[in-house]
Design a protein around this motif. Sequence first.
Motif, PDB file in Angstrom:
ATOM      1  N   SER A 161      -3.404  41.095  26.187  1.00  0.00           N
ATOM      2  CA  SER A 161      -1.975  41.904  25.999  1.00  0.00           C
ATOM      3  C   SER A 161      -1.926  42.160  24.608  1.00  0.00           C
ATOM      4  O   SER A 161      -1.000  42.824  24.165  1.00  0.00           O
ATOM      5  CB  SER A 161      -1.032  40.756  26.574  1.00  0.00           C
ATOM      6  OG  SER A 161      -0.884  39.598  25.581  1.00  0.00           O
ATOM      7  N   TRP A 168      -4.573  47.463  29.038  1.00  0.00           N
ATOM      8  CA  TRP A 168      -3.005  46.835  28.927  1.00  0.00           C
ATOM      9  C   TRP A 168      -2.600  47.701  27.778  1.00  0.00           C
ATOM     10  O   TRP A 168      -1.172  48.272  28.088  1.00  0.00           O
ATOM     11  CB  TRP A 168      -3.321  45.460  28.438  1.00  0.00           C
ATOM     12  CG  TRP A 168      -3.752  44.568  29.419  1.00  0.00           C
ATOM     13  CD1 TRP A 168      -4.820  44.472  30.097  1.00  0.00           C
ATOM     14  CD2 TRP A 168      -2.984  43.087  29.927  1.00  0.00           C
ATOM     15  NE1 TRP A 168      -5.133  43.360  30.710  1.00  0.00           N
ATOM     16  CE2 TRP A 168      -3.837  42.444  30.987  1.00  0.00           C
ATOM     17  CE3 TRP A 168      -1.860  42.791  29.730  1.00  0.00           C
ATOM     18  CZ2 TRP A 168      -3.502  41.333  31.399  1.00  0.00           C
ATOM     19  CZ3 TRP A 168      -1.353  41.526  30.231  1.00  0.00           C
ATOM     20  CH2 TRP A 168      -2.194  40.901  31.150  1.00  0.00           C
ATOM     21  N   ALA A 171      -1.511  51.040  29.003  1.00  0.00           N
ATOM     22  CA  ALA A 171      -0.408  51.370  29.769  1.00  0.00           C
ATOM     23  C   ALA A 171       1.049  50.993  29.042  1.00  0.00           C
ATOM     24  O   ALA A 171       1.851  51.695  29.198  1.00  0.00           O
ATOM     25  CB  ALA A 171      -0.598  50.008  30.879  1.00  0.00           C
ATOM     26  N   THR A 387       3.616  40.074  38.136  1.00  0.00           N
ATOM     27  CA  THR A 387       2.764  40.986  37.510  1.00  0.00           C
ATOM     28  C   THR A 387       3.160  41.232  36.222  1.00  0.00           C
ATOM     29  O   THR A 387       4.448  41.289  35.956  1.00  0.00           O
ATOM     30  CB  THR A 387       2.905  42.384  38.254  1.00  0.00           C
ATOM     31  OG1 THR A 387       2.418  43.528  37.337  1.00  0.00           O
ATOM     32  CG2 THR A 387       4.262  42.896  38.562  1.00  0.00           C
ATOM     33  N   SER A 388       2.338  41.427  35.072  1.00  0.00           N
ATOM     34  CA  SER A 388       2.970  41.551  33.957  1.00  0.00           C
ATOM     35  C   SER A 388       3.069  43.119  33.527  1.00  0.00           C
ATOM     36  O   SER A 388       4.048  43.443  33.127  1.00  0.00           O
ATOM     37  CB  SER A 388       1.807  40.924  32.739  1.00  0.00           C
ATOM     38  OG  SER A 388       0.419  41.424  33.153  1.00  0.00           O
ATOM     39  N   TRP A 389       2.174  43.893  34.262  1.00  0.00           N
ATOM     40  CA  TRP A 389       2.183  45.135  33.838  1.00  0.00           C
ATOM     41  C   TRP A 389       3.603  45.796  34.513  1.00  0.00           C
ATOM     42  O   TRP A 389       4.073  46.653  33.895  1.00  0.00           O
ATOM     43  CB  TRP A 389       0.984  45.990  34.541  1.00  0.00           C
ATOM     44  CG  TRP A 389      -0.310  45.806  33.818  1.00  0.00           C
ATOM     45  CD1 TRP A 389      -0.649  44.560  33.143  1.00  0.00           C
ATOM     46  CD2 TRP A 389      -1.253  46.656  33.539  1.00  0.00           C
ATOM     47  NE1 TRP A 389      -1.798  44.747  32.597  1.00  0.00           N
ATOM     48  CE2 TRP A 389      -2.355  46.144  32.784  1.00  0.00           C
ATOM     49  CE3 TRP A 389      -1.609  47.852  34.086  1.00  0.00           C
ATOM     50  CZ2 TRP A 389      -3.523  46.503  32.536  1.00  0.00           C
ATOM     51  CZ3 TRP A 389      -2.472  48.661  33.693  1.00  0.00           C
ATOM     52  CH2 TRP A 389      -3.765  48.050  32.900  1.00  0.00           C
ATOM     53  N   ALA A 393       6.511  47.382  31.997  1.00  0.00           N
ATOM     54  CA  ALA A 393       6.957  48.742  32.649  1.00  0.00           C
ATOM     55  C   ALA A 393       8.420  49.240  32.647  1.00  0.00           C
ATOM     56  O   ALA A 393       8.941  50.036  32.201  1.00  0.00           O
ATOM     57  CB  ALA A 393       6.136  49.409  33.831  1.00  0.00           C
ATOM     58  N   SER A 421       6.502  39.024  29.761  1.00  0.00           N
ATOM     59  CA  SER A 421       5.843  39.617  30.755  1.00  0.00           C
ATOM     60  C   SER A 421       4.721  38.830  31.263  1.00  0.00           C
ATOM     61  O   SER A 421       4.201  38.593  32.057  1.00  0.00           O
ATOM     62  CB  SER A 421       5.286  41.134  30.740  1.00  0.00           C
ATOM     63  OG  SER A 421       6.621  41.960  30.344  1.00  0.00           O
ATOM     64  N   ASP A 425       2.768  35.863  33.993  1.00  0.00           N
ATOM     65  CA  ASP A 425       1.292  36.230  34.586  1.00  0.00           C
ATOM     66  C   ASP A 425       0.586  34.672  34.551  1.00  0.00           C
ATOM     67  O   ASP A 425      -0.445  34.487  35.107  1.00  0.00           O
ATOM     68  CB  ASP A 425       0.447  36.890  33.344  1.00  0.00           C
ATOM     69  CG  ASP A 425      -0.555  37.823  34.205  1.00  0.00           C
ATOM     70  OD1 ASP A 425      -1.521  37.387  34.795  1.00  0.00           O
ATOM     71  OD2 ASP A 425      -0.829  39.041  33.627  1.00  0.00           O
TER      72      ASP A 425
END
Length: 474
Positions: A161, A168, A171, A387-389, A393, A421, A425
């Motif tokens: 991250s 990562w 994104a 989910t971290s993504w 987001a 986030s 995870d």
Amino acid sequence: MNDYGIWTIVTPMVTILLAIFTRQVILSLLLGILVGFTVIYDHNILLGINGTLDGIINTFASPGNTKTILFMVMIGGIMRLVVVTGGVRSLVKLLTNKTKLIKNKKAVQLMAMIITSLIFIESSINQLIAGASTKTLAKKYGVSPEKMSYIVQTSCVSVCSSAMINGWGAAMMGVIGVQISKGLITGEPFEILAGSMVFNIMAWFSLASVLFYIFSNVSWGPMKKADLRAEQQALTLLSAEEAEQDDEDIIEHPNCHTSLNFFIPILSTVLMVPVALYITGNGDFSKGSGSTSVYWGVMFGTLVSFVWFLARRVLNIETFFKELYIGYASMVKISSVMILAFLMGTVSSDLNTGAYIAEITSGVISPAFSIGFIFSISAVMSLATGTSWGTFAIMIPIGVQLGLSVGMPVEYMIGAAIAGSIYGDMTSPISSDAIVASMATDCDHIEHIRTQMPYATVTAAFALMVYLYLGFTY
């Protein structure tokens, strides 16, 4: 967009609480998914059952999901090959008897952390390689699977991250780029993200915590019980031969006494990933497809393994595929969990869980509490969705807009959104990274969550205090 009200929160929380209290992650995921589809279909249980059954099949409609699941199955085949050909046993002897690099439990844990941190391109690969390299040594020196899972996953999520030059980072820069295109902020996505990474406090504190627990040998809570159990087993149950490997699984052949049987298959898999990222990203690593890259990597690793072991006459074609399929079969449970975790993520998305949490918490926030607020909401959201993504987001744009409205630097807000986030995870039983970490270290998945959650929560509490300090002193 449908409004499911409080049910959008109830659904993922049912899954998380069931998983923690029943310790049956597959059952918990299935029931959570069933509740979710029942809510989506106006509380009609029959349609909910139908939606659940169809949803499992529809999970494979996503190429990314399918490639990741295939990767999970196929990496089991490669892991099996490096065991039966003596690769893991030879690696253990190399590190302990020959080079003397690993002499105690601290060295084992530090090695796992270093391997995980160095391979920061893809989060599944680095955890699997770290686990394969160290789990036998961990057993020998009395380090619990729970502690190894904690070290591997916490290091993985913290480094991935923060590295920026991986999926990562790509994104995150994409999300920031949208805010720039809307005219809310100015600058280059890379520069803004680089400035924000300083404030990804959860990642930095997590890495510091891992080092603290390694060198101090301190453990507490459920982790302490796991560590004491592992130490007792190392003293009373395991002979030196048992700690190295179960010899009946290793083929008797003169060429089964080299660590190359470990390094050739594993390195070929690892090194193909950045190549695939470069190709799929049209020359830009940060734009490459992570799921495609790990899929290419495991396919290439299997091909190299086939050539290597047949050329050295360790295996013939029949025994190669026999052992490969045994490895595939060993991954059925973890692949099933991954399929259901993907489907749970889809259900959470359909229920608009993240958007609902953001909506009910929006309003007038004091500037002093704004950074801590973004961190806390991101943490809750990531815990609920796994989910971290998906969380960053949603939360990075909210953080940017809140920061602008209260006069707080957007770098503070972006860093806090990312930090929150990654908390989920590390703590959610439906997190794909947590699932991989459990598999990589031969740790029961729910035990991994039960032992890691208190550690991550304490780290998050310290991070929150820093964010509150920044908010009150700005």
